[in-house]
Design a protein around this motif. Structure first.
Motif, PDB file in Angstrom:
ATOM      1  N   TYR A   1       0.807  -1.213   0.000  1.00 48.84           N
ATOM      2  CA  TYR A   1       0.000   0.000   0.000  1.00 48.84           C
ATOM      3  C   TYR A   1       0.845   1.269   0.000  1.00 48.84           C
ATOM      4  O   TYR A   1       0.317   2.363  -0.139  1.00 48.84           O
TER       5      TYR A   1
ATOM      6  N   ILE B   1      -7.199   1.512  -1.223  1.00 48.52           N
ATOM      7  CA  ILE B   1      -6.272   1.082  -2.281  1.00 48.52           C
ATOM      8  C   ILE B   1      -6.606  -0.330  -2.730  1.00 48.52           C
ATOM      9  O   ILE B   1      -6.588  -0.645  -3.930  1.00 48.52           O
ATOM     10  N   GLU B   2      -6.923  -1.187  -1.783  1.00 53.27           N
ATOM     11  CA  GLU B   2      -7.275  -2.579  -2.108  1.00 53.27           C
ATOM     12  C   GLU B   2      -8.516  -2.634  -2.995  1.00 53.27           C
ATOM     13  O   GLU B   2      -8.578  -3.398  -3.962  1.00 53.27           O
TER      14      GLU B   2
ATOM     15  N   GLN C   1      -9.690  -0.045  -4.707  1.00 58.20           N
ATOM     16  CA  GLN C   1      -9.608   0.969  -5.756  1.00 58.20           C
ATOM     17  C   GLN C   1     -10.784   1.951  -5.677  1.00 58.20           C
ATOM     18  O   GLN C   1     -11.413   2.291  -6.676  1.00 58.20           O
TER      19      GLN C   1
ATOM     20  N   PHE D   1     -11.579   5.737  -4.295  1.00 59.65           N
ATOM     21  CA  PHE D   1     -10.890   6.930  -3.818  1.00 59.65           C
ATOM     22  C   PHE D   1     -11.806   8.145  -3.693  1.00 59.65           C
ATOM     23  O   PHE D   1     -11.337   9.279  -3.710  1.00 59.65           O
TER      24      PHE D   1
ATOM     25  N   SER E   1      -7.222  10.127  -5.814  1.00 64.75           N
ATOM     26  CA  SER E   1      -6.385   9.320  -6.707  1.00 64.75           C
ATOM     27  C   SER E   1      -5.623   8.275  -5.909  1.00 64.75           C
ATOM     28  O   SER E   1      -5.334   8.460  -4.723  1.00 64.75           O
ATOM     29  N   GLU E   2      -5.288   7.193  -6.567  1.00 61.94           N
ATOM     30  CA  GLU E   2      -4.479   6.162  -5.915  1.00 61.94           C
ATOM     31  C   GLU E   2      -3.117   6.720  -5.524  1.00 61.94           C
ATOM     32  O   GLU E   2      -2.569   6.386  -4.468  1.00 61.94           O
TER      33      GLU E   2
ATOM     34  N   PHE F   1      -3.480   8.565  -2.236  1.00 63.15           N
ATOM     35  CA  PHE F   1      -3.756   7.660  -1.123  1.00 63.15           C
ATOM     36  C   PHE F   1      -2.499   6.892  -0.728  1.00 63.15           C
ATOM     37  O   PHE F   1      -2.209   6.728   0.463  1.00 63.15           O
ATOM     38  N   ARG F   2      -1.722   6.401  -1.691  1.00 61.80           N
ATOM     39  CA  ARG F   2      -0.459   5.710  -1.380  1.00 61.80           C
ATOM     40  C   ARG F   2       0.536   6.680  -0.742  1.00 61.80           C
ATOM     41  O   ARG F   2       1.258   6.319   0.194  1.00 61.80           O
TER      42      ARG F   2
ATOM     43  N   GLN G   1     -15.917   6.685 -10.232  1.00 63.54           N
ATOM     44  CA  GLN G   1     -15.389   6.537  -8.874  1.00 63.54           C
ATOM     45  C   GLN G   1     -16.426   6.933  -7.829  1.00 63.54           C
ATOM     46  O   GLN G   1     -16.234   6.697  -6.650  1.00 63.54           O
TER      47      GLN G   1
END
Length: 647
Positions: A169, A210-211, A213, A215, A428-429, A432-433, A622
């Motif tokens: 992650y 994240i897992e 997807q 957001f 956005s991913e 988040f990461r 989303q």
């Protein structure tokens, strides 16, 4: 997990990735090591770099060795006065070849580990599969660490195995561990609500997003150790005060330009001098490369890649200008060195251009010129041991006040300030990461700066033009939910009975007409009739009753419950749940929700029988709302109140 480990150790597979939140994997480190040793195998615990050696030996010190013949692979003819055969017809060829000539490579050691050992690699998500060369031009093996590890381990011609503890992650530095490992085992993500600290809860929420997807929504948890400070004046005061304290403090941001600006603003305030020199007594610096006198010292004592050591400057001298001629360049390349001493007593000369650089890397000409100068001076020192020439070894340091989150991965500070401005946008991913990785850095306290709520309506455009005030009765309630008309489901009667019973009502069917049902709702003290209109899709289009105002509290609650009980698309369901959670504490209910297509909801908000607003919500795949178009309201002021609650 124990069964997975036992099966892996007994089977033919050579590599296993154990994926989960970083602290979850580290909590299981002792257990994994014990299982390996109980299987009769040697366990070799390796960390991705020297700053994480508390969890194992540095992989660099285990895999690579430093040649005692200093700079033997360096082509000293690269200097202008030498005899170089380098072709200089194209500038980019000059740069590529000169980098190669000024790079010192450390070779792989001969592997003397047991042929049956198991490598246990912690923080394996920090093992890069991209080529890496240190600021002073040192390259370990091929420069691609994972490739070199697989070559060193020699899985094909031995019985060795490797277990990688991966946090999938965080900001990703490699993809091989999830694509090339023989087996991947994912630790279950914890329920955020079962965790004690806000830091852990937020990390779990981000990992789940994240897992899945997803957001559109992130509900930030706060406590005494995780705070949000969006008052810039107070944030500035708190930053200066924190850096003046005894705790280690770090400011994290997305870009190098952001951390450069923070450092330029902060240093004069901490050093109490408006005209600060490039390096002064009291400056905090982070060590990148700090040469030692021992030529054949172990790698931890000689060259540390991005060591992350935070040091304080005791004394700094004035910078001296140097120049180095290069073939293919009309003018010598200028750079500056200055001697400094740390409070620990160690001294070295440092490269000023690296210290003050706005970008993560030096420009190519300066980098090459410094390496050539260093190689030439080291050669002269070897030939004339009694000479008075200055030592050619150069230390590389940067200010230790701020860093990018990418650089900070795996490192720790007591107090961390995070500038949450991010170019990828907060839905956005990438963001988040990035935020998840940033939250792993603080030991005790995290403060978020420039953080704004993350929810589906935070970027919505409200369209309120040309809307007519309507009498409340014309703004429908109860619409949008459907029922299955078959024997198994029990039809409308069963559906409505389940909902009404939650509010203490018994449902009785009175009459049935085409596209209408008349029912009686009654409890111990009250009774009223309700007409349900529906369409050919078994979708309720409105509630009708002559007693709407009298029984509004119960009717509106039943209408919202029918909507919550109903099945919508994933994004529509998420939006409705968010609206209920956001608005119910302020006495607003969702009393109608018609999904017109995959990306549109017609919805009615109501706070009282005579206070209703109807609108059309448009959203993307989303679930992020692009606009909310108001179609009708009983009072215009209600729209502004809703906008304030949802913005």
């Amino acid at each position: 997990m124990k069964n997975v480990l036992h099966n892996f150790l007994q089977g033919d597979k050579r590599t296993l990735s154990v994926c989960g939140m970083a602290h979850e994997g580290l909590q299981k480190l002792s257990m994994i090591k014990q299982i390996i040793e109980e299987s009769g195998r040697e366990c070799v615990v390796l960390s991705p770099n020297s700053r994480l050696t508390a969890t194992g030996k540095s992989i660099y010190s285990h895999l690579f060795c430093i040649s005692s013949q200093k700079n033997k692979d360096i082509n000293r003819a690269f200097c202008k006065d030498g005899n170089s055969k380098l072709k200089l017809s194209e500038d980019h060829n000059f740069e590529l070849e000169s980098r190669k000539l000024s790079t010192q490579e450390y070779s792989l050691k001969l592997n003397t580990d047991s042929k049956h050992c198991v490598y246990l690699l912690t923080y394996a998500h920090l093992l890069s599969d991209a080529k890496f060369v240190t600021p002073d031009g040192k390259q370990y093996g091929s420069g691609i660490l994972l490739d070199d590890f697989f070559k060193f381990a020699d899985f094909e011609d031995s019985a060795r195995k490797a277990i990688f503890l991966v946090d999938p992650y965080q900001i990703q530095r490699n993809k091989k561990l999830l694509t090339e490992c023989d087996e991947v085992f994912k630790l279950p993500l914890p329920d955020p609500e079962t965790l004690n600290s806000a830091q852990s809860k937020n990390m779990a929420h981000l990992a789940w997003a994240i897992e899945k997807q997803r957001f559109a929504v992130f509900q930030l948890a706060v406590d005494n150790n995780l705070l949000v400070q969006n008052d810039n004046t107070l944030a500035a005061q708190q930053l200066v005060s924190a850096y003046q304290g005894d705790s280690s403090v770090w400011y994290l941001a997305e870009t190098h330009f952001q951390i450069y600006r923070l450092t330029q603003w902060l240093r004069p305030k901490l050093l109490q001098n408006t005209n600060v020199l490039p390096l002064e007594s009291g400056d905090r610096v982070e060590i990148y490369v700090w040469p030692h006198e021992e030529e054949d010292a172990p790698i931890e004592d000689a060259v540390i890649i991005s060591s992350g050591s935070l040091e304080i400057i005791k004394e700094a001298m004035e910078p001296k200008k140097y120049s180095q001629s290069l073939r293919g360049r009309a003018q010598p390349i200028l750079f500056h060195l200055l001697n400094c001493t740390l409070t620990k007593g160690e001294s070295n000369q440092i490269l000023l251009e690296f210290l003050i650089a706005e970008k993560p890397e030096l420009d190519a000409d300066t980098s090459i010129a410094v390496r050539v100068w260093e190689n030439q001076n080291n050669k002269e020192d070897e030939e004339d041991e009694e000479g008075d020439d200055e030592d050619g070894s150069i230390a590389y340091i940067r200010y230790g006040y701020a860093a990018t989150v990418h650089h900070a991965q795996g490192m720790r500070r007591d107090i961390v300030y995070i500038n949450c401005s991010h170019s990828a946008g907060k839905h956005s991913e990438g963001f988040f990461r990035w935020l998840y990785s940033a939250l792993t850095v603080a030991n005790s306290k995290t403060v978020l700066l420039n953080f704004t709520p993350i929810h589906p309506f935070d970027q919505a455009i409200w369209k309120i033009q040309n809307v007519q005030t309507e009498i409340p009765e014309k703004i429908r309630i109860g619409a949008g939910w459907t029922w299955q008309n078959d024997k198994e489901s029990g039809g409308l009667k069963d559906y409505l009975s389940q909902v009404a019973s939650r509010f203490g009502y018994i449902f009785t069917q009175i009459a049935s007409y085409p596209y209408q049902e008349v029912v009686q709702l009654e409890n111990e003290t009250e009774s009223f009739s309700l007409r349900l209109a529906y369409n050919s899709k078994n979708q309720i289009t409105a509630f009708h009753t002559n007693s709407m105002e009298t029984y509004w509290k119960d009717l509106s609650a039943i209408a919202q419950a029918c909507i919550e009980f109903n099945q919508y698309s994933n994004n529509a369901q998420m939006l409705l749940l968010f609206l209920v959670k956001q608005l119910n504490p302020h006495n607003w209910l969702i009393v109608s929700a018609v999904q017109e297509n995959d990306y549109r909801l017609n919805i009615t908000f109501a706070r009282a029988c005579h206070e209703r607003v109807n609108g059309e919500i448009n959203f993307d795949k989303q679930g992020i709302v692009s606009n909310l178009r108001i179609l009708a309201y009983s009072q215009e002021s209600l729209v502004n109140e809703l906008k304030g609650l949802l913005s």
